[in-house]
Motif scaffolding. Structure first.
Motif, mmCIF file in Angstrom:
data_model
loop_
_atom_site.group_PDB
_atom_site.id
_atom_site.type_symbol
_atom_site.label_atom_id
_atom_site.label_comp_id
_atom_site.label_asym_id
_atom_site.label_seq_id
_atom_site.Cartn_x
_atom_site.Cartn_y
_atom_site.Cartn_z
ATOM 1 N N ASP A 175 -3.468 5.994 4.635
ATOM 2 C CA ASP A 175 -4.464 6.584 3.741
ATOM 3 C C ASP A 175 -3.795 7.407 2.638
ATOM 4 O OD1 ASP A 175 -7.399 6.976 3.316
ATOM 5 O OD2 ASP A 175 -6.793 9.090 3.479
ATOM 6 N N GLU A 176 -2.691 8.067 2.980
ATOM 7 C CA GLU A 176 -1.958 8.858 1.981
ATOM 8 C C GLU A 176 -1.370 7.963 0.892
ATOM 9 O OE1 GLU A 176 0.992 11.357 3.641
ATOM 10 O OE2 GLU A 176 -0.370 12.403 5.003
ATOM 11 N N ILE A 177 -0.865 6.794 1.309
ATOM 12 C CA ILE A 177 -0.264 5.864 0.340
ATOM 13 C C ILE A 177 -1.331 5.367 -0.630
ATOM 14 C CG2 ILE A 177 1.031 3.725 0.042
ATOM 15 C CD1 ILE A 177 2.042 4.053 2.906
ATOM 16 N N VAL A 178 -2.496 4.942 -0.083
ATOM 17 C CA VAL A 178 -3.585 4.428 -0.934
ATOM 18 C C VAL A 178 -4.063 5.527 -1.871
ATOM 19 C CG1 VAL A 178 -5.887 3.401 -0.968
ATOM 20 C CG2 VAL A 178 -4.268 2.758 0.833
ATOM 21 N N ALA A 179 -4.149 6.762 -1.367
ATOM 22 C CA ALA A 179 -4.581 7.885 -2.202
ATOM 23 C C ALA A 179 -3.593 8.113 -3.350
ATOM 24 C CB ALA A 179 -4.708 9.145 -1.350
ATOM 25 N N GLU A 180 -2.292 7.958 -3.059
ATOM 26 C CA GLU A 180 -1.285 8.131 -4.119
ATOM 27 C C GLU A 180 -1.412 7.034 -5.176
ATOM 28 O OE1 GLU A 180 3.556 8.183 -4.627
ATOM 29 O OE2 GLU A 180 2.631 9.282 -2.992
#
Length: 402
Positions: A175-180
């Motif tokens: 989720d952190e990667i997609v948010a970035e």
């Protein structure tokens, strides 16, 4: 009683050899276990060879160097080959590369870097891949599929979960990667994004417009989500390095030397690129000179022309860099900046040089080779720089004693 090695060193030190050669002779004598007499014979033979190969005073070293590089240069191929052992990375070789170097082109036809890694990353493939993704430009088409919904005026980016985890290996939460990724899209395109699914990012223009929708898609393709914009591809290979160990080395398609040196995991003391101007900007003129020598020597050796003495290449590199900047060998560089009017005119655009010299009232002192050949005078090198005069007569030693 003196140590035999001290006697050997004394013999070697008694020669006219420079320090580097003295150390080399001593090392070989020590390795082979030569006797004192053998060491003296070796040192004498090396000294004799060294003295014979020194340049004599007034030797035309520039002309000899030009001939020594130019003649084998006529045997070079005109083609660009695949870089040996690296699939899908092309580098310019042969005569085009040699011309590129002496012309001091601002950007090579096929810019590339050889990136060495530090101890932590050099032997671990996963760690090495972390550096690869910090260098290689990651664009949206590498992360997933892009589609447009004309009815709802939306651009949809469907991200591939495996690719995201591969390119952001230090992130544990997907989720952190997609948010970035969504944040990078927002900051670059100035739009608001939504996430209808965990790995899908959607956005659209402020006002319903088919043209603006397509414009957003085009701009999206150019965004670099990770890595360096100028580096389109990185190939990782396990190679044997100078120390004899095997480690992972990165070969890039595209070059951004200054940015690469700052990346965590890169060994800046060994990494290099084939753009001498980038090396000059980041490491200085001495490093650019060294790079010129190495690149020209490597280019000749690739063609089997390894018999060209490195001193000729060193002379060319010295001439191109001795003013603190990289100058090309041509009418826009060294040949066009010569002090002699006739030397400049003999190279290219003859009328322009003669006209400018006449307008500015320049004087040619006829000190160089070219201008003396033009006017039919002996050149001031070799025997041409020695003045001989006939005397009225000389008394014999016997008469002088009387």
């Amino acid at each position: 009683m003196t140590d035999p090695s001290d006697d050997v060193r004394a013999v070697v030190e008694d020669t006219e050899l420079p320090k580097r050669l003295r150390e080399e002779v001593y090392r070989v004598v020590d390795e082979k276990g030569a006797s004192l007499d053998q060491a003296e014979d070796i040192a004498t033979a090396v000294e004799s060879r060294y003295l014979d190969t020194r340049v004599d005073p007034l030797d035309p070293v520039g002309t000899v160097s030009a001939q020594s590089i130019g003649e084998p240069g006529t045997q070079m191929t005109m083609n660009t080959f695949h870089y040996a052992g690296v699939a899908e990375i092309d580098v310019t070789q042969g005569l085009p590369r040699l011309i590129e170097l002496v012309d001091a082109r601002k950007t090579p036809d096929t810019p590339t870097m050889h990136v060495y890694l530090d101890e932590e990353h050099a032997t671990d493939r996963e760690k090495a891949h972390e550096v690869v993704w910090r260098i290689e430009a990651t664009r949206v088409l590498a992360l997933g599929d892009v589609s447009t919904n004309v009815a709802d005026m939306l651009v949809s980016v469907d991200l591939n979960e495996d690719t995201l985890r591969e390119r952001w290996p230090t992130y544990d939460d997907l989720d952190e990667i997609v948010a970035e990724v969504a944040g990078i899209i927002e900051s670059n395109l100035g739009v608001e994004t939504t996430r209808p699914e965990p790995t899908t990012v959607e956005f659209g223009p402020d006002q319903p417009s088919y043209r603006e929708l397509l414009q957003l898609v085009e701009e999206l393709r150019d965004i670099v989500f990770k890595g360096i914009d100028d580096v389109s591809r990185v190939v990782i290979r396990k190679e044997e390095v100078e120390s004899g160990d095997e480690e992972f080395v990165l070969h890039t398609e595209g070059s951004a030397f200054g940015k690469t040196l700052k990346i965590e995991g890169v060994d800046p003391s060994r990494s290099t690129c084939n753009n001498i101007h980038e090396i000059h900007r980041n490491l200085g003129i001495e490093a650019a000179r060294e790079s010129l020598i190495n690149e020209t020597r490597h280019t000749l050796e690739e063609q089997g022309l390894d018999n060209v003495n490195v001193r000729h290449l060193m002379l060319v590199a010295d001439i191109m860099t001795n003013r603190g900047e990289i100058e090309s060998i041509g009418r826009h560089g060294i040949s066009g900046n010569k002090e002699s009017v006739l030397a400049r005119a003999a190279f290219e655009v003859t009328v322009n040089h003669l006209l400018d010299a006449a307008i500015h009232g320049e004087i040619d002192d006829l000190n160089g080779v070219t201008e003396n050949v033009i006017v039919g005078k002996p050149i001031k090198l070799g025997t041409g720089d020695v003045d001989l005069r006939m005397g009225a007569g000389r008394a014999s030693p016997e008469s002088a004693d009387d």
